[in-house]
Design an enzyme around this catalytic site. Sequence first.
Site, PDB file in Angstrom:
ATOM      1  N   THR A 130       0.818  -1.216   0.000  1.00  0.00           N
ATOM      2  CA  THR A 130       0.000   0.000   0.000  1.00  0.00           C
ATOM      3  C   THR A 130       0.851   1.265   0.000  1.00  0.00           C
ATOM      4  OG1 THR A 130      -1.688  -1.205   1.227  1.00  0.00           O
ATOM      5  CG2 THR A 130      -1.861   1.191   1.199  1.00  0.00           C
ATOM      6  N   GLU A 131       0.410   2.252  -0.781  1.00  0.00           N
ATOM      7  CA  GLU A 131       1.106   3.541  -0.831  1.00  0.00           C
ATOM      8  C   GLU A 131       0.146   4.663  -0.448  1.00  0.00           C
ATOM      9  OE1 GLU A 131       3.127   4.053  -4.534  1.00  0.00           O
ATOM     10  OE2 GLU A 131       4.430   2.316  -4.192  1.00  0.00           O
ATOM     11  N   PRO A 132       0.666   5.821  -0.053  1.00  0.00           N
ATOM     12  CA  PRO A 132      -0.200   6.902   0.450  1.00  0.00           C
ATOM     13  C   PRO A 132      -1.325   7.312  -0.484  1.00  0.00           C
ATOM     14  CG  PRO A 132       2.095   7.404   0.907  1.00  0.00           C
ATOM     15  CD  PRO A 132       2.100   6.174   0.049  1.00  0.00           C
ATOM     16  N   ALA A 134      -2.280   5.442  -3.337  1.00  0.00           N
ATOM     17  CA  ALA A 134      -2.791   4.344  -4.151  1.00  0.00           C
ATOM     18  C   ALA A 134      -3.875   3.555  -3.441  1.00  0.00           C
ATOM     19  CB  ALA A 134      -1.651   3.407  -4.545  1.00  0.00           C
ATOM     20  N   SER A 162       1.534  -3.131   8.384  1.00  0.00           N
ATOM     21  CA  SER A 162       1.540  -3.908   9.628  1.00  0.00           C
ATOM     22  C   SER A 162       2.924  -4.514   9.834  1.00  0.00           C
ATOM     23  CB  SER A 162       0.494  -5.022   9.571  1.00  0.00           C
ATOM     24  OG  SER A 162      -0.811  -4.486   9.487  1.00  0.00           O
ATOM     25  N   ARG A 243      -7.614 -12.854   1.899  1.00  0.00           N
ATOM     26  CA  ARG A 243      -8.886 -12.258   2.294  1.00  0.00           C
ATOM     27  C   ARG A 243      -9.698 -13.232   3.148  1.00  0.00           C
ATOM     28  NH1 ARG A 243      -9.760  -9.110  -3.488  1.00  0.00           N
ATOM     29  NH2 ARG A 243      -8.590  -7.244  -2.860  1.00  0.00           N
ATOM     30  N   GLN A 338     -24.154  -2.472  22.710  1.00  0.00           N
ATOM     31  CA  GLN A 338     -25.545  -2.155  23.051  1.00  0.00           C
ATOM     32  C   GLN A 338     -26.089  -3.142  24.088  1.00  0.00           C
ATOM     33  OE1 GLN A 338     -26.742   0.531  21.711  1.00  0.00           O
ATOM     34  NE2 GLN A 338     -28.863   0.514  22.415  1.00  0.00           N
ATOM     35  N   GLU A 365      -6.738  -5.225   3.689  1.00  0.00           N
ATOM     36  CA  GLU A 365      -6.769  -6.316   2.706  1.00  0.00           C
ATOM     37  C   GLU A 365      -7.956  -6.151   1.745  1.00  0.00           C
ATOM     38  OE1 GLU A 365      -4.668  -9.443   1.052  1.00  0.00           O
ATOM     39  OE2 GLU A 365      -4.182  -7.882   2.491  1.00  0.00           O
ATOM     40  N   GLU A 369     -16.012  -1.925   0.097  1.00  0.00           N
ATOM     41  CA  GLU A 369     -16.421  -1.427  -1.220  1.00  0.00           C
ATOM     42  C   GLU A 369     -15.633  -2.104  -2.344  1.00  0.00           C
ATOM     43  OE1 GLU A 369     -17.931   0.671   1.877  1.00  0.00           O
ATOM     44  OE2 GLU A 369     -15.772   0.558   1.485  1.00  0.00           O
TER      45      GLU A 369
END
Length: 539
Positions: A130-132, A134, A162, A243, A338, A365, A369
């Site tokens: 992951t990139e800032p 992307a 992580s 996933r 609750q 991961e 959406e």
Amino acid sequence: MANELSAEMLKVALKSIDDFAERELPDSLLIELDERDEFPEELVRRMSSGDELGLQLVFVPFEYGGMGGGALDVYRVCERMARVDLGLATSELATQLGSDPIRVGGTPEQKREYMTRIAKDGVLFAYGATEPEAGSDLGALKTVATPENGGYRISGVKQWISNGGVADLYTILALAPGGPSWFVVEAGAAGFTHGEHEDKHGIRLSNTAALFLEDVYVDADRLIGGVEGQGLVQAQQVFGYTRLMVAAFGLGGGWAALDRAIAYSRKRIQAGSPLSEKAGYTHKLIVPHAVALEAARAAIEETAERLDAGEGALNVEGAIAKYLATEAGDAAADAAIQAHGGYGYTHDYMVEKIKRDVRITRIYEGTSEIMEMTIARGRWQEHLKSGGEHYHALARELEALPSEVGGDVAALACHALAELLELCRAGRLTRHQHILLRLGALIAEVEGSAAFVRHAQRAADKRLHPKAARSLRAPALAAASRVYARGAALTVATEGVRLVTGAGGEVGDFGLAAIHRSQAGLLDDMQAVADALYARKRP
């Protein structure tokens, strides 16, 4: 994946996790570490070490010193760890995720070197994808790997990693001249640094940090697979699998919260009797969430068995399992707060922490959406290729199963979904991104119902996999499956009317009359699930 871990060995591994948690990880310590935002590195390394807990041995192939577990084994371990603490579970999964490019795409020499180091030395990995800017789009890479002196110079920034500040080894996705490629980078390499530990909403017991690479040199043998341009293919090969593991996190976190709500309701007296005896409490805050979690479990276990059988990457099936389990886990944790009333909103009660922890499963991961889009696109193609028959065919398969497990009602859901997809095709409604995402959610619920029906029937026939979880007995599973099937059928039909009409399409029937009739018996089935959860015998 390999699958050399026996059912008995898996049982021992799960018992070891329980024993370690009872001895070393009391709720008071987990809450304290969460308050201090502290990554307990010593504990994580002890959990990783083969000399103590050896969690990492489960996913390392047998020939490299591991236990050779398959997807079903790793799901069970991930769920059990998530029940203890999702931050610690994330730290352990990070090593598995970080080594996955090597496991699926590495040369024989790379697999031998790095998988052996995980097994023998308990090294921690991090997965630098992951990139800032992307996010989940791995194709939008800005990190580059430039050939130099027979090796590569890597420059770029990675975000939300992580184990980012504590790992010994990192797999870094970078754009080489031949395309996106994975490289192994050692901690402490010149020009390689990390940011401060992120101050996160949840999973605060895991270390998360940005990575900074400034002309970091690696030898050519650190290019995973030895060929440039294989990075996205290698990542896609494991999405169905990784996933599934995050799905197990959602499942474990959701059940951890729900178990606490069930225990609390047994002792909390209100208006002269325990909350556990009040259907207004159990049928709103406990039963629907237990049903949704077990539907997700059915999807997880079915996908895991298929992965272990070598049926391919199963990216859509992995996305369905992740979507169902993480959405259900987050909802169950919210309901558990609750269910505790004001106590659940305080830091002294674990359900508050679990809710903050499990929320991340709907993001990392691949966000919910992204899962919806993956599911919708994948199954849309199946609908088109089959001439609109894909879900009608699935419905006919479900109609052949007994109504006792909800096969007939799940079939109604499939027929309604097939009609919805065809109306969307005829009206070209998938040009609306919102509709495409909603289709993904509906498809997941319908396929979750189908998986649950099959799972409940296997339980009734005593044909569950030896490694499958035995969360509910067969009669209660059948009742839960019927509850879930009714909800799936009603949701896809009513939502279908809303979506198609709202987009200006032709209004369909969706079999609503039959679906309405199928709701008969719902409250009796919900009561049966409640009785099972509270170990009550009906008079």
